[in-house]
Design a protein around this motif. Structure first.
Motif, PDB file in Angstrom:
ATOM      1  N   HIS A  87      -4.773  -6.578   2.990  1.00  0.00           N
ATOM      2  CA  HIS A  87      -5.531  -6.734   4.228  1.00  0.00           C
ATOM      3  C   HIS A  87      -7.000  -6.401   4.045  1.00  0.00           C
ATOM      4  O   HIS A  87      -7.874  -7.101   4.543  1.00  0.00           O
ATOM      5  CB  HIS A  87      -4.920  -5.871   5.328  1.00  0.00           C
ATOM      6  CG  HIS A  87      -5.547  -6.099   6.666  1.00  0.00           C
ATOM      7  ND1 HIS A  87      -6.478  -5.243   7.198  1.00  0.00           N
ATOM      8  CD2 HIS A  87      -5.410  -7.104   7.546  1.00  0.00           C
ATOM      9  CE1 HIS A  87      -6.872  -5.706   8.372  1.00  0.00           C
ATOM     10  NE2 HIS A  87      -6.238  -6.838   8.603  1.00  0.00           N
ATOM     11  N   TYR A  88      -7.289  -5.305   3.325  1.00  0.00           N
ATOM     12  CA  TYR A  88      -8.687  -4.902   3.153  1.00  0.00           C
ATOM     13  C   TYR A  88      -9.307  -5.446   1.877  1.00  0.00           C
ATOM     14  O   TYR A  88     -10.413  -5.049   1.504  1.00  0.00           O
ATOM     15  CB  TYR A  88      -8.796  -3.367   3.194  1.00  0.00           C
ATOM     16  CG  TYR A  88      -8.540  -2.823   4.576  1.00  0.00           C
ATOM     17  CD1 TYR A  88      -9.477  -3.008   5.592  1.00  0.00           C
ATOM     18  CD2 TYR A  88      -7.358  -2.172   4.879  1.00  0.00           C
ATOM     19  CE1 TYR A  88      -9.227  -2.551   6.869  1.00  0.00           C
ATOM     20  CE2 TYR A  88      -7.109  -1.710   6.152  1.00  0.00           C
ATOM     21  CZ  TYR A  88      -8.056  -1.900   7.143  1.00  0.00           C
ATOM     22  OH  TYR A  88      -7.818  -1.452   8.400  1.00  0.00           O
ATOM     23  N   ARG A  89      -8.590  -6.346   1.177  1.00  0.00           N
ATOM     24  CA  ARG A  89      -9.111  -6.999  -0.026  1.00  0.00           C
ATOM     25  C   ARG A  89      -9.641  -5.996  -1.038  1.00  0.00           C
ATOM     26  O   ARG A  89     -10.743  -6.137  -1.563  1.00  0.00           O
ATOM     27  CB  ARG A  89     -10.204  -8.007   0.355  1.00  0.00           C
ATOM     28  CG  ARG A  89      -9.694  -9.065   1.303  1.00  0.00           C
ATOM     29  CD  ARG A  89     -10.776  -9.948   1.842  1.00  0.00           C
ATOM     30  NE  ARG A  89     -10.161 -11.118   2.450  1.00  0.00           N
ATOM     31  CZ  ARG A  89      -9.885 -12.243   1.792  1.00  0.00           C
ATOM     32  NH1 ARG A  89     -10.188 -12.355   0.541  1.00  0.00           N
ATOM     33  NH2 ARG A  89      -9.311 -13.250   2.423  1.00  0.00           N
ATOM     34  N   TRP A  90      -8.840  -4.956  -1.259  1.00  0.00           N
ATOM     35  CA  TRP A  90      -9.253  -3.946  -2.238  1.00  0.00           C
ATOM     36  C   TRP A  90      -9.301  -4.560  -3.631  1.00  0.00           C
ATOM     37  O   TRP A  90      -8.452  -5.368  -3.995  1.00  0.00           O
ATOM     38  CB  TRP A  90      -8.250  -2.782  -2.250  1.00  0.00           C
ATOM     39  CG  TRP A  90      -8.333  -1.901  -1.058  1.00  0.00           C
ATOM     40  CD1 TRP A  90      -9.334  -1.868  -0.137  1.00  0.00           C
ATOM     41  CD2 TRP A  90      -7.361  -0.941  -0.642  1.00  0.00           C
ATOM     42  NE1 TRP A  90      -9.049  -0.931   0.826  1.00  0.00           N
ATOM     43  CE2 TRP A  90      -7.851  -0.343   0.544  1.00  0.00           C
ATOM     44  CE3 TRP A  90      -6.137  -0.512  -1.153  1.00  0.00           C
ATOM     45  CZ2 TRP A  90      -7.161   0.641   1.223  1.00  0.00           C
ATOM     46  CZ3 TRP A  90      -5.445   0.459  -0.488  1.00  0.00           C
ATOM     47  CH2 TRP A  90      -5.953   1.041   0.693  1.00  0.00           C
ATOM     48  N   GLN A  91     -10.310  -4.121  -4.410  1.00  0.00           N
ATOM     49  CA  GLN A  91     -10.346  -4.485  -5.826  1.00  0.00           C
ATOM     50  C   GLN A  91      -9.530  -3.437  -6.567  1.00  0.00           C
ATOM     51  O   GLN A  91      -9.953  -2.289  -6.684  1.00  0.00           O
ATOM     52  CB  GLN A  91     -11.791  -4.512  -6.332  1.00  0.00           C
ATOM     53  CG  GLN A  91     -12.659  -5.569  -5.672  1.00  0.00           C
ATOM     54  CD  GLN A  91     -12.152  -6.970  -5.929  1.00  0.00           C
ATOM     55  OE1 GLN A  91     -11.784  -7.308  -7.046  1.00  0.00           O
ATOM     56  NE2 GLN A  91     -12.117  -7.796  -4.893  1.00  0.00           N
ATOM     57  N   VAL A  92      -8.351  -3.815  -7.012  1.00  0.00           N
ATOM     58  CA  VAL A  92      -7.463  -2.831  -7.635  1.00  0.00           C
ATOM     59  C   VAL A  92      -6.998  -3.330  -8.993  1.00  0.00           C
ATOM     60  O   VAL A  92      -7.285  -4.476  -9.379  1.00  0.00           O
ATOM     61  CB  VAL A  92      -6.222  -2.568  -6.760  1.00  0.00           C
ATOM     62  CG1 VAL A  92      -6.609  -1.842  -5.500  1.00  0.00           C
ATOM     63  CG2 VAL A  92      -5.503  -3.868  -6.441  1.00  0.00           C
ATOM     64  N   ASN A  93      -6.293  -2.494  -9.687  1.00  0.00           N
ATOM     65  CA  ASN A  93      -5.596  -2.929 -10.894  1.00  0.00           C
ATOM     66  C   ASN A  93      -4.371  -3.734 -10.437  1.00  0.00           C
ATOM     67  O   ASN A  93      -3.317  -3.192 -10.158  1.00  0.00           O
ATOM     68  CB  ASN A  93      -5.175  -1.694 -11.696  1.00  0.00           C
ATOM     69  CG  ASN A  93      -4.494  -2.051 -12.994  1.00  0.00           C
ATOM     70  OD1 ASN A  93      -4.120  -3.206 -13.208  1.00  0.00           O
ATOM     71  ND2 ASN A  93      -4.328  -1.072 -13.854  1.00  0.00           N
ATOM     72  N   ALA A  94      -4.551  -5.050 -10.355  1.00  0.00           N
ATOM     73  CA  ALA A  94      -3.512  -5.892  -9.750  1.00  0.00           C
ATOM     74  C   ALA A  94      -2.221  -5.871 -10.552  1.00  0.00           C
ATOM     75  O   ALA A  94      -1.134  -5.999 -10.001  1.00  0.00           O
ATOM     76  CB  ALA A  94      -4.031  -7.325  -9.612  1.00  0.00           C
ATOM     77  N   ARG A  95      -2.352  -5.703 -11.854  1.00  0.00           N
ATOM     78  CA  ARG A  95      -1.159  -5.641 -12.693  1.00  0.00           C
ATOM     79  C   ARG A  95      -0.294  -4.445 -12.306  1.00  0.00           C
ATOM     80  O   ARG A  95       0.931  -4.540 -12.198  1.00  0.00           O
ATOM     81  CB  ARG A  95      -1.602  -5.522 -14.154  1.00  0.00           C
ATOM     82  CG  ARG A  95      -0.618  -6.088 -15.140  1.00  0.00           C
ATOM     83  CD  ARG A  95      -1.145  -5.885 -16.550  1.00  0.00           C
ATOM     84  NE  ARG A  95      -0.056  -5.943 -17.493  1.00  0.00           N
ATOM     85  CZ  ARG A  95       0.235  -7.028 -18.205  1.00  0.00           C
ATOM     86  NH1 ARG A  95      -0.474  -8.109 -18.104  1.00  0.00           N
ATOM     87  NH2 ARG A  95       1.258  -7.019 -19.036  1.00  0.00           N
TER      88      ARG A  95
END
Lengths: 208, 206
Positions: free
Chosen positions: A127-135
């Motif tokens: 929802h908040y479009r966080w830039q995360v470690n998607a893996r």
């Protein structure tokens, strides 16, 4: 496996849709049904975030009665004693069956709670479009999917106890109201995990 | 309309199809999803294991699994007695859930695996194949024999201090069924199955 380009792109960006059932890749994003298996096509699961949120909230509401009310009532020689989920675990600890107590604690208290928290984290991320470690987040999703069914352990155990211990006033085990609530929590969180689309985590990552 | 690419179901990365040999695994390079895990003679083994499972599920359901003795009176329990005891207490929602996940869906899944692998084995096209395969994929996680097995262990430990418990023949059949079911899950190569189903339906349509 060879990479197509140095940076992997999502199929949707390139105008492809993957059939969710049979895995067939179609060079279109507007087609309605899969030419190979005829199931309905969606580039992403429809209303994934809304549906998962609704299911999580319902599960959260039921998680409270599931833990407060007795999950079973044990009658021994005319003396009835209601057990909550936590009470059952305490009884196992008191009778020195620590490994089994840990197993029940993990399956019926920790797993549902961590599933709810984990899915909430994933939803917030989308929802908040966080830039995360998607893996890492995809791995969290995979773990949530895998462990979900093991929470049914308590329900199966109760069904076995109820069937075997049925001697009237001498010894009897009756399922309590929390059992229904708990079963609903398990089923709802399993559906919540199923309706969540992990591809959404990847969609807004600027680098993969 | 079709393409030579494939996409990862969990991160949607556009990929060139991997061609792993049996024993190898193909993971998505971006998210690590297990894309393919080919097995040797997947169709034949699935067919054999599903027949074995369908045979074993009969004694596992009908024979007593555990018998209990408390204060001189004894009672036999099998997969169905839990369901009927819950129904007697008006806990019909849980009774249905237990019935579905421990009795009905395991039978349905074994039946579907049998039908699909039989059709692929004799190479007979059927318009139902895609439906069966889709149902098998969706229902798979709702058949919870192995969780039930763990439930038996916990119930056993809980009761062992109070009462005298005996194994029944049904329990041995149930354990054998668990092993066959686990092997079936490993041997059934979904990627190959869908590929073969597509080939068959192409042949059927000329």
């Amino acid at each position: 496996m060879k990479r197509i380009t140095k940076k992997l792109t999502s199929a949707l960006d390139q105008g492809f849709t993957r059939c969710h059932d049979c895995g067939y890749l179609i060079k279109a994003v507007t087609q309605s049904s899969c030419p190979a298996c005829f199931s309905t096509l969606h580039p992403r699961m429809p209303n994934s975030v809304q549906r998962t949120t609704a299911l999580i909230l319902s599960a959260l509401c039921l998680y409270v009665p599931a833990n407060i009310f007795p999950i079973m009532t044990v009658t021994q020689l005319g003396f009835a004693e209601p057990h909550t989920i936590m009470g059952g675990i305490m009884a196992l600890i008191e009778s020195d069956m620590i490994p089994i107590a840990m197993l029940v604690l993990i399956a019926s208290i920790l797993v549902p709670l961590l599933k709810l928290l984990g899915l909430t984290l994933l939803l917030l991320c989308v929802h908040y479009r966080w830039q995360v470690n998607a893996r890492l987040f995809t791995r969290i999703y995979r773990i949530i999917c895998f462990v979900g069914r093991w929470s049914m352990l308590d329900i199966f155990m109760i069904s076995i106890l109820v069937a075997l211990v049925d001697m009237g006033g001498i010894a009897q085990i009756i399922a309590g109201s929390a059992a229904t609530a708990f079963a609903a929590v398990v089923v709802l969180t399993m559906f919540a995990a199923k309706t969540f689309d992990p591809r959404l985590i990847w969609d807004h990552q600027t680098q993969s | 309309m079709s393409s030579n690419f494939e996409a990862c179901p969990e991160c949607d990365a556009l990929l060139n199809p991997a061609l792993p040999i049996p024993g190898e695994k193909a993971h998505c390079p971006r998210c690590g999803y297990l894309l393919q895990r080919p097995r040797q003679q997947s169709i034949e083994r699935t067919l054999a294991l599903s027949i074995t499972g369908l045979i074993l599920i009969i004694p596992a359901n009908l024979l007593p699994m555990i018998s209990i003795k408390i204060f001189g009176s004894s009672l036999d329990g099998n997969l169905w007695s839990g369901v009927s005891a819950l129904l007697k207490e008006d806990m019909w929602a849980i009774a249905m859930l237990v019935l579905l996940s421990s009795v009905l869906l395991p039978i349905v899944n074994l039946g579907l695996a049998f039908l699909i692998s039989l059709h692929l084995f004799i190479k007979k096209p059927s318009s139902h194949l895609t439906h069966w395969m889709r149902w098998l994929q969706h229902l798979n996680e709702w058949a919870m024999l192995e969780v039930y097995g763990l439930g038996i262990i916990v119930a056993w430990v809980k009761l062992s201090s109070l009462a005298d418990l005996r194994f029944g023949l049904g329990l041995y059949a149930f354990i054998a069924l668990l092993i066959v079911n686990a092997m079936l899950t490993i041997e059934l190569d979904g990627y190959l199955f869908w590929q073969r189903i597509r080939q068959l339906s192409k042949k059927q349509n000329g």
